[in-house]
Design a protein around this motif. Sequence first.
Motif, short mmCIF file in Angstrom:
data_model
loop_
_atom_site.label_atom_id
_atom_site.label_comp_id
_atom_site.label_asym_id
_atom_site.label_seq_id
_atom_site.Cartn_x
_atom_site.Cartn_y
_atom_site.Cartn_z
N TYR A 1 -0.88 9.58 25.79
CA TYR A 1 -0.09 10.47 25.22
C TYR A 1 0.38 9.85 23.70
O TYR A 1 0.39 11.59 22.94
CB TYR A 1 0.61 10.51 26.66
CG TYR A 1 1.72 12.03 25.90
CD1 TYR A 1 1.03 13.22 26.11
CD2 TYR A 1 3.01 12.13 25.55
CE1 TYR A 1 1.80 14.34 24.98
CE2 TYR A 1 4.27 12.83 24.70
CZ TYR A 1 3.40 14.66 24.18
OH TYR A 1 4.06 14.71 24.55
N ASP A 2 1.20 8.66 23.88
CA ASP A 2 2.22 8.59 23.32
C ASP A 2 1.87 7.45 22.31
O ASP A 2 1.41 6.12 22.97
CB ASP A 2 3.42 8.65 23.86
CG ASP A 2 4.11 8.51 23.14
OD1 ASP A 2 4.95 8.20 21.79
OD2 ASP A 2 5.84 8.58 23.68
N LYS A 3 2.23 7.22 21.20
CA LYS A 3 1.37 5.80 20.29
C LYS A 3 0.33 5.43 20.07
O LYS A 3 0.30 4.53 21.52
CB LYS A 3 2.65 4.80 20.82
CG LYS A 3 3.91 5.93 20.05
CD LYS A 3 5.36 3.69 20.34
CE LYS A 3 6.70 4.82 20.14
NZ LYS A 3 7.60 4.68 20.67
N GLN A 4 -1.31 6.18 20.41
CA GLN A 4 -1.83 5.84 20.77
C GLN A 4 -2.54 4.66 19.42
O GLN A 4 -3.10 3.90 20.46
CB GLN A 4 -3.42 7.00 20.15
CG GLN A 4 -3.09 8.04 21.51
CD GLN A 4 -1.56 9.15 20.12
OE1 GLN A 4 -1.53 8.61 20.02
NE2 GLN A 4 -1.78 10.50 21.42
N VAL B 1 -1.66 19.85 18.81
CA VAL B 1 -1.05 18.51 19.63
C VAL B 1 -2.94 19.61 21.08
O VAL B 1 -2.90 20.05 20.91
CB VAL B 1 -0.13 19.26 20.02
CG1 VAL B 1 -0.16 18.63 21.71
CG2 VAL B 1 0.66 19.30 19.18
N MET C 1 8.29 8.49 16.76
CA MET C 1 7.63 9.54 17.28
C MET C 1 6.45 9.48 17.18
O MET C 1 5.22 9.33 16.36
CB MET C 1 8.84 10.77 16.03
CG MET C 1 9.88 10.42 17.05
SD MET C 1 10.84 12.23 16.90
CE MET C 1 11.14 12.63 15.52
N PRO C 2 6.08 10.62 18.54
CA PRO C 2 4.68 10.55 18.71
C PRO C 2 4.14 11.37 17.33
O PRO C 2 5.24 12.15 16.93
CB PRO C 2 4.13 10.62 19.61
CG PRO C 2 5.34 11.24 20.32
CD PRO C 2 6.58 10.84 19.64
N GLY C 3 3.10 11.22 17.27
CA GLY C 3 2.53 12.58 16.42
C GLY C 3 1.45 11.46 15.11
O GLY C 3 1.54 10.29 14.97
N SER D 1 4.39 9.88 11.28
CA SER D 1 4.78 9.45 12.87
C SER D 1 6.69 9.11 12.30
O SER D 1 6.54 7.96 11.18
CB SER D 1 4.48 7.68 13.69
OG SER D 1 5.53 6.97 14.33
#
Length: 513
Positions: A48-51, A208, A480-482, A485
């Motif tokens: 989900y995060d920091k792929q 998202v 942060m995720p995204g 970032s």
Amino acid sequence: MSLILNFLFVSSIYLLILVRDYLRRRRQTLPPGPKGLPFVGNILDMPYDKQWLTFDTWSKHYGDIVHINVLGRHMIILGSFQAITDIFDKKSSIFSGRPRSTMLNDLVGWDWSFTLMPYGDEWRKNRRAFHQHFQQSAVSRYNTIYLRESRNLLDMLLTEPDGFLHHLRQTFAGTLMGSAYGIRVSKKDDPYVSIAEAAMHEASEVTVPGAFLVNELPILRYIPKWFPGTRFHKVATHLKKLSDEMLNRPFEAVKQSLRDGTAEPSITATLLQSLPADEDNAEAELIAKRVGASAYAAGSDTTVAECHVFMLAMAMYPGVQKRAQAELDDVVGPTRLPDFSDRDSLPYINALIKELSRWQPIVPLGLPHESMEDDEYRGYFIPKGTIVFGNTWSILHDPDEYPEPDVFKPERFLNPDGTLNHDVRDPGFAAFGYGRRVCPGRYFSDSSLYSIVSSVLATFDIKPKTDKYGRPAHLEPIMMPGIISLPAPFECDIKPRSTAAVDLIRGSLDDSL
Ligand code: HEM
């Protein structure tokens, strides 16, 4: 009769070709990757995060080209300089597409931003117009705007140091609005900035993964608006209004000021003034409108994120800060603020700016590309429509190229005599994306960053906050995720270096900049 026979003959040949192609595809080997489940593929493996960190681990395990399948969609992750160059540069005619978002492209109509446009003639025309104003030889035209906005930043830091994250956003908004439209933004609640920020913020939420099923199942877009469960139509209508305002409001203001004879020099004004008076200019006008809005949409969050990384790095690495300040003191002296004429004499500051984009790349997976044809690479089959990521984080944290990659160390880009070492790979190669879609705003961003970094370091000390016993707070780079970032919000102490620095800041606001 012979017509029917001919038809049957041709049809069977065609069918045989289809079957042959199908079997060939089945035999072709996809690149290695984690084994997925039937039907849903690797959906459960997707972090989900920091792929970028998970993708980096996969690259170490499976190799520098990794394949996954998410709900039937092929995805490839490239984890080495070699693979990225081979795919995005050498095969750029195949790997320059952009995946489509049904919500953003089709329902909201955000593909006025050529970042989201499919590869093709329209993208090419928009990118060409943009390039004229943002290429390396053009960006010095905006030197006075970068300097004016960074002087304003110093003033805001003096008045309200704790609001530095907001001030940095304000600074870059002013830089973009000034260059693109000749608009001077107000310090609080500027209407143009508010519209653009709202449009961008809400647009980023609809992308998202999983936020709107219609993105995963595009056919749903044809369900009528009155049908229960189609909230996406309502959201899309609201976002379209915001997106139209972001596109049209500043553009119409420039047109009006040109009619009134009050227009400030700007990219949009130049584009409009270059249109021949006696021809149908609808297409060229549309492109002119998109240039400014695309710059704001693609440029503001990214450069602001980089400025946040700068403040964090300075608070965490006092030794680096001191060395940069010593260089500025030496070259610029105490009686003026740095400007662009100093840049070539400031190798440490230039190395520091490179290190910012390497240490915490703010677009760690780049923007995804899409393959526009079936292809084969190192014997692996890459089907048309595959989403391809270049793992920028892996490239910029490769310890063979950048020893101790987690440490902020500008001197890695310097020779022992303090000059820039051009043999160390420039992180700009990866930080700004790849191939034909490489970021066209990179020179603009670099100039603006130089102006901010050198002005802030010449006049302020940046330190972690201290507790009541005088102990400095522990800071670390929590990203942060995204797609973009940013560092998670953090606090630091920002104080003028001297009373002379305060005078310089106040004096610089009276300049004609
Ligand atoms: C630190 C600042 C910035 C970073 C790290 C950055 C990074 C990127 C990346 C990774 C891409 C995707 C390239 C690809 O598809 O491979 C991109 C595209 C783009 N960037 Fe930037 N960017 C920055 C600043 C800017 C600025 C200031 C502007 C505008 C003035 C800008 C305009 C664009 C545009 C228009 C695209 C889309 C290009 C296309 O699809 O053809 N960027 N950027």
